[in-house]
Motif scaffolding. Sequence first.
Motif, short mmCIF file in Angstrom:
data_model
loop_
_atom_site.label_atom_id
_atom_site.label_comp_id
_atom_site.label_asym_id
_atom_site.label_seq_id
_atom_site.Cartn_x
_atom_site.Cartn_y
_atom_site.Cartn_z
N ASP A 1 2.71 0.52 2.24
CA ASP A 1 2.42 0.93 0.87
C ASP A 1 3.24 0.08 -0.08
O ASP A 1 4.21 -0.57 0.32
CB ASP A 1 2.76 2.41 0.66
CG ASP A 1 1.81 3.08 -0.33
OD1 ASP A 1 1.08 2.36 -1.05
OD2 ASP A 1 1.78 4.32 -0.36
N ASP B 1 -2.07 6.93 -1.39
CA ASP B 1 -0.66 6.87 -1.02
C ASP B 1 -0.49 6.95 0.50
O ASP B 1 -1.20 7.69 1.20
CB ASP B 1 0.07 8.03 -1.69
CG ASP B 1 1.53 8.09 -1.31
OD1 ASP B 1 2.34 7.41 -1.95
OD2 ASP B 1 1.86 8.83 -0.37
N THR C 1 1.79 8.28 2.39
CA THR C 1 2.15 9.59 2.93
C THR C 1 0.94 10.49 3.00
O THR C 1 0.79 11.29 3.94
CB THR C 1 3.25 10.24 2.08
OG1 THR C 1 4.33 9.32 1.91
CG2 THR C 1 3.78 11.50 2.74
N THR D 1 5.37 4.25 4.70
CA THR D 1 6.40 3.62 3.87
C THR D 1 6.42 4.34 2.53
O THR D 1 5.38 4.49 1.88
CB THR D 1 6.09 2.14 3.65
OG1 THR D 1 6.17 1.45 4.90
CG2 THR D 1 7.09 1.51 2.69
N SER D 2 7.58 4.79 2.11
CA SER D 2 7.75 5.41 0.80
C SER D 2 8.95 4.74 0.13
O SER D 2 10.03 4.65 0.73
CB SER D 2 7.99 6.91 0.90
OG SER D 2 6.85 7.57 1.40
N HIS D 3 8.74 4.28 -1.09
CA HIS D 3 9.76 3.48 -1.78
C HIS D 3 10.71 4.38 -2.57
O HIS D 3 10.28 5.31 -3.27
CB HIS D 3 9.09 2.46 -2.68
CG HIS D 3 8.36 1.39 -1.92
ND1 HIS D 3 8.97 0.24 -1.48
CD2 HIS D 3 7.08 1.33 -1.47
CE1 HIS D 3 8.10 -0.49 -0.82
NE2 HIS D 3 6.95 0.14 -0.79
N ALA E 1 10.16 6.81 -6.92
CA ALA E 1 9.86 8.22 -6.68
C ALA E 1 11.12 9.03 -6.93
O ALA E 1 12.24 8.55 -6.73
CB ALA E 1 9.36 8.43 -5.25
N LEU F 1 10.35 13.29 -3.12
CA LEU F 1 10.15 12.49 -1.91
C LEU F 1 10.62 13.26 -0.68
O LEU F 1 9.95 13.27 0.36
CB LEU F 1 10.89 11.16 -2.04
CG LEU F 1 10.71 10.14 -0.91
CD1 LEU F 1 9.24 9.85 -0.65
CD2 LEU F 1 11.45 8.85 -1.24
N GLN G 1 8.02 15.93 0.05
CA GLN G 1 6.78 15.35 0.57
C GLN G 1 6.93 14.96 2.04
O GLN G 1 6.06 15.23 2.87
CB GLN G 1 6.40 14.13 -0.27
CG GLN G 1 5.04 13.53 0.05
CD GLN G 1 4.71 12.34 -0.82
OE1 GLN G 1 5.60 11.55 -1.18
NE2 GLN G 1 3.46 12.20 -1.18
N LEU G 2 8.05 14.33 2.37
CA LEU G 2 8.27 13.90 3.75
C LEU G 2 8.52 15.09 4.68
O LEU G 2 8.04 15.09 5.82
CB LEU G 2 9.44 12.92 3.80
CG LEU G 2 9.17 11.57 3.14
CD1 LEU G 2 10.48 10.80 2.96
CD2 LEU G 2 8.18 10.73 3.95
N TRP H 1 9.77 8.04 8.53
CA TRP H 1 9.80 7.49 7.17
C TRP H 1 10.35 6.08 7.23
O TRP H 1 11.45 5.85 7.71
CB TRP H 1 10.68 8.36 6.27
CG TRP H 1 10.97 7.78 4.92
CD1 TRP H 1 10.15 7.00 4.15
CD2 TRP H 1 12.19 7.94 4.17
NE1 TRP H 1 10.77 6.68 2.96
CE2 TRP H 1 12.01 7.23 2.94
CE3 TRP H 1 13.38 8.62 4.40
CZ2 TRP H 1 13.01 7.19 1.97
CZ3 TRP H 1 14.37 8.57 3.43
CH2 TRP H 1 14.18 7.87 2.23
#
Length: 318
Positions: free
Chosen positions: A44, A56, A58, A76-78, A82, A87, A90-91, A104
Amino acid sequence: MSSPKTLHLAVELDGAHPETSPPALAAAVADAERAGFAFATFDDAPVPPASGFRVDATVRAAYSAAQTSGIGLAPTSHVLTAEPFHLAAQLASLDHATHGRAAWIVGTAATPAALATVGRAAPANLRQEVADVVEVIRRLWDSWEDDAVITDLATGRYLDPDKVHHVDFTGETFSVKGPLITPRPPQGSLVVLAAEDFADVVRPDIVLTGNLQHRRQAAPLVFGELEVRFDSAARPPSGRTRYTGDPAGLVPFLAQLDLDGVRLHPAAKDLPLLNQEVLPELRRRGLLTPPEPGATLRATLGLPRPENRFAVSSKGIA
């Protein structure tokens, strides 16, 4: 004679399967699970690709949870684009949705274009902010003890308030009081992956390295990054080892690596060959053990479930 060392394999599905419609995504993840991959990753970026809107990572992983039972799912979450609290929630929700199969990949995009998506300036100290975000997310995952939820129907009590904790985190650029709005993830902590350049500040469970020749003890597990193009005329990728031989040759290439695992980055046309030829041969040679249905990703990878820092502290052990 000792048995051969098994290798954990992951596959990046973003480049291998750019079509992200629900049926196409479901088919790609299901194929990867049947082949025996330990987990699939979903790339992502804060800035949408040139092809236009993309769901997205996630959310793509959460959608895939209902289509699978054994393969791990790692978006992938930056961290700079965020809110840390959201975050973390969400995870954690992803780990609940997968029944403990979530991971993650810590994204560290900090280009002007990426930061402009949320209207913020570049951090004065990128590494410190990455460290702060990861630390507060781990604290938030621990803010509910494992047995905080009691659901006592007779008294109408849902949780034990003494087992839900404020994290009281203050960093250089943000602060978080907590607790999280989501119970502790089934794995305690999701499996955290980070690039080698950020391993010292993230303290990941898995470090991702482009160097396949030298194993560095930077994390409990070390995974190599390998581009796969079954075409000798393939253009060399930038900053990543590549394999451009045939499927049969990839098996001995992987077998000789002194790593815990490899994340493969195949082209769309090469993904079926991995599923149908390479992974079955690795399994036949005893070099690959597929995940067990219902197992957590930590169990698949041989990683321990972490203690809850607040529960340990409340017992007077810390």
